[in-house]
Design a protein around this motif. Structure first.
Motif, PDB file in Angstrom:
ATOM      1  N   GLU A  19     -61.046 -22.577   8.949  1.00 57.39           N
ATOM      2  CA  GLU A  19     -61.027 -21.116   9.066  1.00 57.39           C
ATOM      3  C   GLU A  19     -62.084 -20.471   8.167  1.00 57.39           C
ATOM      4  OE1 GLU A  19     -60.117 -17.404  10.559  1.00 57.39           O
ATOM      5  OE2 GLU A  19     -59.621 -19.391  11.326  1.00 57.39           O
ATOM      6  N   ILE A  20     -62.314 -21.048   6.999  1.00 55.81           N
ATOM      7  CA  ILE A  20     -63.365 -20.517   6.117  1.00 55.81           C
ATOM      8  C   ILE A  20     -64.716 -20.639   6.816  1.00 55.81           C
ATOM      9  CG2 ILE A  20     -64.624 -20.910   3.963  1.00 55.81           C
ATOM     10  CD1 ILE A  20     -61.878 -21.677   2.710  1.00 55.81           C
ATOM     11  N   SER A  76     -65.243 -20.757   9.983  1.00 54.62           N
ATOM     12  CA  SER A  76     -65.231 -19.819  11.103  1.00 54.62           C
ATOM     13  C   SER A  76     -65.535 -18.397  10.643  1.00 54.62           C
ATOM     14  CB  SER A  76     -63.865 -19.870  11.804  1.00 54.62           C
ATOM     15  OG  SER A  76     -63.758 -18.869  12.773  1.00 54.62           O
ATOM     16  N   GLN A  77     -64.979 -18.009   9.517  1.00 55.94           N
ATOM     17  CA  GLN A  77     -65.145 -16.648   9.002  1.00 55.94           C
ATOM     18  C   GLN A  77     -66.481 -16.416   8.301  1.00 55.94           C
ATOM     19  OE1 GLN A  77     -63.002 -13.827   8.881  1.00 55.94           O
ATOM     20  NE2 GLN A  77     -61.806 -14.865  10.447  1.00 55.94           N
ATOM     21  N   PHE A  78     -66.969 -17.455   7.594  1.00 54.97           N
ATOM     22  CA  PHE A  78     -68.133 -17.265   6.730  1.00 54.97           C
ATOM     23  C   PHE A  78     -69.358 -18.080   7.124  1.00 54.97           C
ATOM     24  CE2 PHE A  78     -64.409 -16.203   4.185  1.00 54.97           C
ATOM     25  CZ  PHE A  78     -64.775 -14.976   3.665  1.00 54.97           C
ATOM     26  N   ARG A  96     -61.188 -11.376   2.596  1.00 54.28           N
ATOM     27  CA  ARG A  96     -61.093 -12.277   3.752  1.00 54.28           C
ATOM     28  C   ARG A  96     -60.797 -13.704   3.297  1.00 54.28           C
ATOM     29  NH1 ARG A  96     -66.506 -10.968   5.957  1.00 54.28           N
ATOM     30  NH2 ARG A  96     -66.589 -13.189   6.417  1.00 54.28           N
ATOM     31  N   ILE A 123     -57.208 -16.088   3.826  1.00 52.90           N
ATOM     32  CA  ILE A 123     -57.149 -17.451   4.368  1.00 52.90           C
ATOM     33  C   ILE A 123     -56.427 -18.375   3.397  1.00 52.90           C
ATOM     34  CG2 ILE A 123     -58.533 -19.472   5.015  1.00 52.90           C
ATOM     35  CD1 ILE A 123     -60.779 -17.397   5.801  1.00 52.90           C
TER      36      ILE A 123
END
Length: 185
Positions: A52-53, A55-57, A86, A90
């Motif tokens: 997820e990290i 995906s987000q960053f 953000r 997570i």
């Protein structure tokens, strides 16, 4: 959780001596649940937060080994409050889930005392109602800075300026407590 199990929150700023106090309490028979260790676990290669990290960053905050690039993320998160929020959105739920799992296992095993080492315990507001006591570990800011600089010497991203500006000395309620138990629930 058994009412016989004492639940103690341990908090204080970076370099304040929390780890030393935690070791002392473990030496007296307490079980330690370390939020920082859990955060490192969920951001290690294959950790629950890594996908997820990324995906987000983006992949540039993930090392070639598949872990969170802490130095790169530190620079991003401390310069952009929205990015920090953000990231916390997570990591924090995963840390909370594992913290509760570890505490449940300790209570089930009959641990007389569970110590929750949570750096932002007071600031988060969500932990106090779950604890019997909160212990604040405190020292002067100069001591904190010296300890962090000595511990992190040579690591990229850990300049004196970064340490002073971004690593949250205890909040005013913690500072006012002078390192004593200041909250009795």
């Amino acid at each position: 959780m058994s009412s016989a199990t004492q639940r103690i929150g341990l908090t204080g700023g970076i370099g304040s001596g929390k780890s030393t106090v935690a070791r002392m309490l473990v030496g007296c028979g307490a079980t330690l649940v370390d939020a920082d260790a859990i955060a490192r676990q969920v951001t290690a290669p294959g950790g629950a937060a890594v996908k997820e990290i990324a995906s987000q960053f983006g992949d540039d905050v993930i090392t070639t080994e598949g872990a969170l690039d802490r130095d790169r993320m530190r620079q991003l998160a401390f310069n952009d409050p929205a990015a920090r929020q953000r990231l916390e959105a997570i990591i924090h739920p995963l840390v909370s889930q594992e913290t509760l799992r570890q505490a449940g296992l300790a209570a089930k095993a009959g641990s007389p005392c569970i110590v929750f080492d949570i750096p932002l315990l007071v600031e988060s507001g969500r932990w106090r109602q779950q604890l019997d006591q909160v212990l604040v570990v405190d020292c002067s800011e100069a001591t904190q800075i010296a300890r962090v600089m000595a511990r992190e010497e040579g690591r990229s991203g850990w300049t004196r300026d970064v340490v002073e500006k971004n690593h949250g000395w205890p909040s005013q309620p913690c500072r006012a407590a002078g390192g004593r138990r200041y909250l009795h629930l």
